[in-house]
Design an enzyme around this catalytic site. Structure first.
Site, mmCIF file in Angstrom:
data_model
loop_
_atom_site.group_PDB
_atom_site.id
_atom_site.type_symbol
_atom_site.label_atom_id
_atom_site.label_comp_id
_atom_site.label_asym_id
_atom_site.label_seq_id
_atom_site.Cartn_x
_atom_site.Cartn_y
_atom_site.Cartn_z
ATOM 1 N N HIS A 1 0.840 -1.214 0.000
ATOM 2 C CA HIS A 1 0.000 0.000 0.000
ATOM 3 C C HIS A 1 0.874 1.263 0.000
ATOM 4 O O HIS A 1 0.581 2.234 0.692
ATOM 5 C CB HIS A 1 -0.994 -0.006 1.162
ATOM 6 N N HIS B 1 -1.354 5.326 9.459
ATOM 7 C CA HIS B 1 -0.002 5.899 9.418
ATOM 8 C C HIS B 1 0.037 7.260 10.110
ATOM 9 O O HIS B 1 0.515 8.242 9.560
ATOM 10 C CB HIS B 1 0.469 6.024 7.969
ATOM 11 N N HIS C 1 10.827 -3.133 3.382
ATOM 12 C CA HIS C 1 11.307 -1.755 3.382
ATOM 13 C C HIS C 1 11.619 -1.313 4.808
ATOM 14 O O HIS C 1 11.058 -1.832 5.776
ATOM 15 C CB HIS C 1 10.323 -0.791 2.718
ATOM 16 N N GLU D 1 4.960 -5.003 8.348
ATOM 17 C CA GLU D 1 3.537 -4.895 8.014
ATOM 18 C C GLU D 1 2.989 -6.180 7.405
ATOM 19 O O GLU D 1 1.778 -6.428 7.432
ATOM 20 C CB GLU D 1 3.317 -3.763 6.999
#
Length: 281
Positions: free
Chosen positions: A12, A59, A193, A240
């Site tokens: 996402h 976030h 990441h 995540e």
């Protein structure tokens, strides 16, 4: 009873939203990523799910570091795209599957989960981008949504094993929902990441590709990983990926991988997706 018709896993990445808004999808840097989603969009168009359950992390928009629930579930009738600093994006409001959302919350509590129940919730790129990647940019979304938010931002995040249990509870909620509605489950986040610290910019393409190959037929090894294993393998933000385990656990033991795609890097992230269908009983 309601029926699960597929499990969708996807990154996402927020820069995907910027690429869509700026008309960059067909540029050399972005076209390989978006082209890889064309078969998945066709799958969604062909199967027309009535409800999309979207597992994602906020976030710093709905919640911030002073107050982050481990799990939250939206039970609203409508969810607006949030302003992430550049104004709300031109994305239609998302319509909530409100009755099923309450049924899910009740099932979760019966299974000893304690979610924060959100009667109002604005949703950020964690939900917006997956919906756009699979449904495009319609004038109105063709499916209702149920947002499930997982804390993957601030320690302690939940364990992979707990996410698997949540997926099993989600399946029970769907199978005990007395309608003929069809449900697609979107597990979102990742792939590898890390945005800070000594490993900022870290991407593990080999681990990403193994994840996409194995999440359908061989999820056990990821269930058995610790949170620290996820951070080491996929980076601090790549952890995540535990949210994909919710989707996978809701499906049958045996699934078929209909489509998968990997592109790296998108921004500072390995980006990928899968479409899974149930096989067997």
């Amino acid at each position: 009873m309601a029926r699960i018709i597929g499990g969708l896993g996807t990154s996402h990445v927020p820069s995907i939203a910027a690429a869509i808004d700026k008309g960059l999808a067909d540029t050399p840097d972005w076209k390989p990523l978006f082209d890889g989603y064309i078969p998945a969009k066709q799958w969604v168009a062909d199967h027309k799910p009535d409800i999309a359950v979207v597992i994602f992390n906020d976030h710093g928009n709905a919640f911030f570091l002073d107050k982050i629930p481990t799990l939250a579930v939206g039970v609203a009738d409508r969810y607006r795209p949030t302003d992430e600093g550049w104004g709300p994006r031109p994305v239609p409001d998302f319509i909530g599957a409100q009755d099923f959302s309450w049924h899910l919350v009740d099932t979760m509590v019966a299974d000893h989960f304690d979610p924060l129940v959100c009667m109002e919730l604005d949703v950020d790129h964690g939900l917006q981008v997956p919906m756009e990647l699979f449904f495009g940019r319609p004038e109105a979304w063709p499916t209702k949504i149920v947002p499930i938010l997982v804390n993957t931002i601030q320690y302690p995040i939940p364990t992979p094993q707990r996410m698997w249990q949540l997926g099993q509870t989600l399946r029970r909620a769907i199978e005990s929902w007395d309608t003929d509605e069809t449900v697609a489950i979107l597990g979102t986040g990742g792939l590898s990441h890390q945005l800070q610290g000594s490993r900022a910019g870290f991407i593990n393409a080999a681990a990403d590709q193994a994840w996409l190959a194995d999440i359908g037929p061989n999820p056990q090894k990821y269930r058995d990983m610790t949170r620290e294993d996820f951070v080491e393998t996929f980076g601090s933000e790549g952890a995540e990926l535990i949210m994909w385990l919710v989707m996978r656990a809701a499906m049958n033991d045996t699934v078929r991988t209909v489509h998968s795609h990997y592109y790296s890097p998108a921004s500072m992230t390995g980006t990928g997706m899968v479409v899974l269908e149930n096989e067997g009983g």
